[in-house]
Design a protein around this motif. Structure first.
Motif, mmCIF file in Angstrom:
data_model
loop_
_atom_site.group_PDB
_atom_site.id
_atom_site.type_symbol
_atom_site.label_atom_id
_atom_site.label_comp_id
_atom_site.label_asym_id
_atom_site.label_seq_id
_atom_site.Cartn_x
_atom_site.Cartn_y
_atom_site.Cartn_z
ATOM 1 N N GLU A 169 29.550 10.240 44.836
ATOM 2 C CA GLU A 169 29.629 8.871 44.313
ATOM 3 C C GLU A 169 28.856 7.844 45.138
ATOM 4 N N ARG A 170 28.472 8.216 46.359
ATOM 5 C CA ARG A 170 27.647 7.286 47.138
ATOM 6 C C ARG A 170 26.262 7.111 46.531
ATOM 7 N N THR A 171 25.844 8.028 45.653
ATOM 8 C CA THR A 171 24.534 7.885 45.010
ATOM 9 C C THR A 171 24.602 6.983 43.775
ATOM 10 N N TRP A 172 25.788 6.690 43.295
ATOM 11 C CA TRP A 172 25.912 6.032 42.001
ATOM 12 C C TRP A 172 25.572 4.534 41.989
ATOM 13 N N PRO A 173 25.913 3.777 43.040
ATOM 14 C CA PRO A 173 25.575 2.345 42.966
ATOM 15 C C PRO A 173 24.089 2.086 42.711
ATOM 16 N N ALA A 174 23.230 2.910 43.287
ATOM 17 C CA ALA A 174 21.788 2.697 43.082
ATOM 18 C C ALA A 174 21.382 2.929 41.636
ATOM 19 N N LEU A 175 22.189 3.692 40.912
ATOM 20 C CA LEU A 175 21.900 3.954 39.497
ATOM 21 C C LEU A 175 22.599 2.953 38.584
ATOM 22 N N ASP A 176 23.506 2.179 39.175
ATOM 23 C CA ASP A 176 24.328 1.279 38.365
ATOM 24 C C ASP A 176 25.375 2.059 37.568
ATOM 25 N N TYR A 177 25.559 3.337 37.918
ATOM 26 C CA TYR A 177 26.478 4.211 37.171
ATOM 27 C C TYR A 177 27.920 3.875 37.529
ATOM 28 N N TRP A 178 28.802 3.799 36.525
ATOM 29 C CA TRP A 178 30.147 3.295 36.796
ATOM 30 C C TRP A 178 31.139 4.355 37.272
ATOM 31 N N GLY A 179 30.852 5.650 37.094
ATOM 32 C CA GLY A 179 31.767 6.684 37.590
ATOM 33 C C GLY A 179 33.138 6.603 36.940
ATOM 34 N N PRO A 180 34.184 7.080 37.634
ATOM 35 C CA PRO A 180 35.544 7.044 37.062
ATOM 36 C C PRO A 180 36.003 5.602 36.833
ATOM 37 N N VAL A 181 36.612 5.344 35.695
ATOM 38 C CA VAL A 181 36.982 3.955 35.387
ATOM 39 C C VAL A 181 38.425 3.776 34.933
ATOM 40 N N THR A 182 39.057 4.845 34.486
ATOM 41 C CA THR A 182 40.379 4.685 33.865
ATOM 42 C C THR A 182 41.374 4.008 34.814
ATOM 43 N N GLU A 183 41.438 4.501 36.049
ATOM 44 C CA GLU A 183 42.380 3.886 37.004
ATOM 45 C C GLU A 183 41.901 2.504 37.425
ATOM 46 N N LYS A 184 40.597 2.390 37.611
ATOM 47 C CA LYS A 184 40.032 1.096 38.023
ATOM 48 C C LYS A 184 40.346 0.016 36.987
ATOM 49 N N TRP A 185 40.286 0.382 35.742
ATOM 50 C CA TRP A 185 40.558 -0.584 34.674
ATOM 51 C C TRP A 185 42.051 -0.735 34.372
ATOM 52 N N GLY A 186 42.851 0.164 34.920
ATOM 53 C CA GLY A 186 44.276 0.117 34.617
ATOM 54 C C GLY A 186 44.609 0.550 33.198
ATOM 55 N N VAL A 187 43.830 1.498 32.683
ATOM 56 C CA VAL A 187 44.078 1.984 31.315
ATOM 57 C C VAL A 187 45.377 2.786 31.305
ATOM 58 N N THR A 188 46.260 2.464 30.405
ATOM 59 C CA THR A 188 47.545 3.173 30.357
ATOM 60 C C THR A 188 47.401 4.508 29.639
ATOM 61 N N ARG A 189 48.206 5.469 30.092
ATOM 62 C CA ARG A 189 48.219 6.774 29.427
ATOM 63 C C ARG A 189 49.136 6.703 28.208
ATOM 64 N N LEU A 190 48.713 7.346 27.134
ATOM 65 C CA LEU A 190 49.491 7.273 25.892
ATOM 66 C C LEU A 190 50.515 8.385 25.777
ATOM 67 N N GLY A 191 50.376 9.445 26.600
ATOM 68 C CA GLY A 191 51.323 10.548 26.509
ATOM 69 C C GLY A 191 51.057 11.424 25.295
ATOM 70 N N ASN A 192 52.037 12.270 24.999
ATOM 71 C CA ASN A 192 51.884 13.185 23.868
ATOM 72 C C ASN A 192 52.077 12.460 22.540
ATOM 73 N N ALA A 193 51.388 12.955 21.545
ATOM 74 C CA ALA A 193 51.560 12.406 20.201
ATOM 75 C C ALA A 193 52.920 12.837 19.657
ATOM 76 N N PRO A 194 53.549 11.999 18.854
ATOM 77 C CA PRO A 194 54.842 12.394 18.275
ATOM 78 C C PRO A 194 54.675 13.524 17.266
ATOM 79 N N LEU A 195 55.753 14.243 17.058
ATOM 80 C CA LEU A 195 55.710 15.319 16.058
ATOM 81 C C LEU A 195 55.289 14.776 14.703
ATOM 82 N N PRO A 196 54.444 15.509 13.999
ATOM 83 C CA PRO A 196 54.073 15.061 12.651
ATOM 84 C C PRO A 196 55.285 15.060 11.733
ATOM 85 N N ARG A 197 55.274 14.134 10.810
ATOM 86 C CA ARG A 197 56.333 14.176 9.797
ATOM 87 C C ARG A 197 55.973 15.230 8.776
ATOM 88 N N ALA A 198 56.929 15.989 8.352
ATOM 89 C CA ALA A 198 56.675 17.111 7.447
ATOM 90 C C ALA A 198 56.018 16.639 6.156
#
Lengths: 198, 518
Positions: A169-198
């Motif tokens: 990742e030390r090479t990325w700033p020179a590329l302007d590449y953003w790398g991992p972002v989910t934690e940096k942005w505070g994106v919440t995890r949605l978890g498992n999808a609910p069971l489908p309705r029959a």
């Protein structure tokens, strides 16, 4: 158009490598090649450079080849960290080698063995790791313009080296590449999808 | 008692959980593989009350542990740590090898099987049952279950906007993708797994649903042999392998029904190793893989190809084989993929190429390739023999030409040919001479396969196919295939929805047979 002429420029020093492309030879000679280099080192009582001992999975002769390849493929560039001193490119390759299945590891070793010795035919018995920058670049470019075997061999090694530099990742700033972002942005995890309705 | 799904994560037995040296399990059905085919069959059978065991060779990696670093995830989540190739070494075969399989690491692209492909299967491969009408309920069900929807405008990143602009300028048909994703976070890290569980992969849908209905899921478990007795499947033998320590236990699952859903490379290998189901000699043959290329172009303004949804729009102008037989997909990429997929030169030219990364945009090409490959064992090593067929090479060239034409129409100032030698195209006039100069030989084009398929094809004739139209082996009763191995031909489009639908179809067929027998 900037198309490089590769169709008929098969350098003379490449002649005779074609048999290596036979898979039987590749498999059969891989252990012999590794044994030869390791055996010669022991026979001559050669002492390895201290840095070669840092690597757990790479042989000292492999480290020499890869170090030179890294220096040539990833030269110093303003704004980017050194591929040798700052980014542990060789350490990353060492770690990768430790995870390779046995057959892949053997082929990787053979590829380095061939790549290191191939210039001896046309560069005054000089191994790749002893070529100066210009000759090393000329050798790599010639290999990439040669037969399918040399192209594959060279591209494989080039990919191994470059991926293990740009993954840091030390090479990325020179590329302007953003790398991992989910934690940096505070994106919440949605978890498992609910069971489908029959 | 009604089934309840875990809010997050999955109940999986891993090598670290196993304390015995030998385990013996009994089940109604044992399923090999936990990807698109394995997860769907597991859920559809478990919810009908069957006792299901799912065995996955790869590790269980919860979403929270995805690092969004492509190299790390290649090593963790992909087959052979991302290094699976054909025998020539010039085709990278990317398949997931983790709980959830390739659905964890794919780009979320969803297509129903194209009508002309189904017609081909009906007319040329003796499968009249597989009509659009017959499969429609299966498509509809999976589309509903996996939140499959057409990309809205906010989901179309700059790289895919450029694809759309170029296509519109040329008068070509272009559409937004449909994707199985819920509230996309636009991180662009689909190929490293979706850390925030928005991608509706098997890891967060069918597998937890199957577990809620009692399915038992084992990770780190490599099936070594399918067992059969008197022409009937009786179960499987497996080894539970710790990723660091090696084998920790032997496992035998006794079951009257075995479903192979390990993917189009591993499924035929397992059948061959087991010496089963191959009276036709077709196991491992007819392998196709959608050899794809990434045609990269430089634009004067920054594109930031890693920003936004990984895949936004596609060109279907040439999808019909009579019009070319390929599609072009607008796709993003990160730093590692930039280094991997093109050849811009050595030394300083390569450094300049990387430093210029934010100006690049790419197109993924997919062709309807002929089924010319073969999967086999060579001594103790798997071998994937696949070379671009002579009949397919002109299509590959056409797809590069169309990509280049489109990118110039969108404003690109340079296009890279995805070749082993450094090849650039700097104007529309250069497209034909450069691409026509390519030669069909190993290590010529940079090829990646994301969609292996067709190595245990279905058909009515036991002499020319491996399984019947319901996925059951012609040779071994109770032995089924429910993954992309089934496909008689390649599908031209991303195949995950076809696998989901056919897996459900196979499960329904099995249930019907069981009901008739009861």
């Amino acid at each position: 158009m900037r198309q490089q002429d590769f169709s008929d420029r098969h350098p003379s020093f490449m002649a005779g490598l074609e048999p290596l492309s036979r898979r039987g030879f590749l498999r059969g000679s891989v252990l012999a090649g590794a044994a030869l280099s390791a055996g010669c080192a022991r026979l001559l009582g050669r002492k390895e450079a201290p840095e070669a001992l840092e690597y757990e999975h790479l042989e000292p002769n492999e480290v020499r080849t890869l170090r030179r390849l890294t220096e040539v493929l990833i030269p110093a560039s303003e704004g980017l960290p050194s591929s040798i001193e700052e980014v542990p490119t060789l350490g990353n390759i060492d770690s990768m080698a430790g995870k390779m299945p046995p057959q892949t590891r053997e082929l990787f070793g053979l590829a380095l063995w061939v790549f290191e010795r191939r210039p001896m035919v046309s560069f005054s018995f000089t191994r790749f790791s002893n070529l100066d920058d210009d000759d090393a670049l000329e050798y790599i470019r010639s290999m990439q313009q040669a037969s399918f075997f040399e192209r594959g061999l060279t591209t494989t090694l080039k990919t191994v080296v470059t991926l293990n530099y740009w993954r840091d990742e030390r090479t990325w700033p020179a590329l302007d590449y953003w790398g991992p972002v989910t934690e940096k942005w505070g994106v919440t995890r949605l978890g498992n999808a609910p069971l489908p309705r029959a | 008692m009604s089934a309840t799904v875990q809010k997050s994560g999955l109940a999986v037995t891993t090598a670290a959980d196993v304390k015995q040296q030998r385990l013996d399990l009994k089940a109604d059905v044992v399923i090999v593989g936990s990807g698109a085919g394995g997860a769907v069959t597991a859920y559809e059978l478990a919810r009908k009350g069957l006792d299901v065991v799912v065995l996955e060779a790869g590790p269980y990696v919860p979403s929270k542990d995805f690092t969004e670093k492509f190299n790390d995830m290649l090593e963790t989540l992909y087959q052979d740590h991302g290094g699976q190739t054909n025998a020539d070494g010039d085709l990278l075969l990317l398949q997931g090898r983790c709980v959830g399989g390739s659905t964890v690491v794919n780009g979320c692209v969803c297509f129903r099987t194209p009508e002309f492909i189904l017609q081909k299967w009906q007319q040329q491969y003796g499968l009249p049952e597989l009509t659009e009408q017959a499969l429609r309920p299966y498509f509809e069900r999976v589309e509903k279950n996996l939140a499959i929807h057409e990309n809205e405008e906010w989901e179309i990143a700059r790289h895919s906007q450029l694809l759309r602009t170029g296509a519109e300028n040329l008068g070509w048909s272009v559409r937004p993708f449909k994707r199985n994703i819920n509230q996309c976070a636009l991180t662009g890290h689909c190929l490293s797994g979706c850390k925030s569980e928005r991608k509706q992969s098997m890891l967060v849908t069918y597998l937890p649903w199957a577990a809620a209905h009692g399915a038992r899921i084992y990770a780190d478990t490599e099936v070594t042999r399918v067992r059969a007795d008197n022409g009937r499947a009786t179960g499987v033998d497996a080894q539970i392998m710790d990723p660091e320590q090696g084998k920790v236990a032997d496992l035998r699952v006794t079951a009257d029904r075995v479903i192979l859903a390990a993917g189009a490379v591993q499924t035929p290998l397992l059948l061959q190793k087991s010496g089963l189901g191959n009276s036709s000699g077709q196991v491992g043959r007819n392998f196709a893989c959608h050899p794809s290329m990434f045609v990269l172009a430089r634009f004067p303004e920054p594109v930031h190809p890693w920003k936004g949804a990984l895949l936004g729009t596609y060109v279907d102008e040439f999808m019909d084989p009579d019009k070319g037989g390929f599609i072009l997909e607008g796709g993003g990429l990160g730093a590692s993929e930039m280094a991997l997929l093109n050849e811009p030169g050595t030394g300083k030219p390569f450094m300049h190429y990387m430093e210029d990364m934010k100006h690049y945009s790419g197109i993924v090409t997919l062709i309807h390739d002929h089924s010319v490959g073969e999967i086999s064992w060579q001594e103790e090593t798997k071998q994937v023999d696949y070379r671009i067929a002579e009949a397919d090479f002109p299509t590959m060239q056409q797809s590069i030409k169309a990509s280049a034409r489109l990118q110039f129409a969108a404003g690109a100032d340079k296009v890279f040919v995805p070749s082993y030698q450094p090849l650039e195209i700097n104007s529309v006039d250069e497209i034909d001479p450069v691409v026509d100069g390519l030669v069909n030989e190993p290590n010529s084009l940079r090829l990646v396969s994301y969609h292996p398929q067709g190595s245990c094809r279905m058909g009515p004739d036991p002499a020319s196919s491996v399984v019947n139209v319901r996925g059951e082996s012609h040779d071994v009763a109770g032995l089924y295939v429910a993954d992309a191995s089934l496909f008689p031909t390649s599908t031209i489009v991303n195949p995950q929805v076809t696998v989901y639908a056919l897996a459900h179809w196979v499960a329904d067929g099995m249930l019907a047979d069981m009901n008739r027998a009861a």
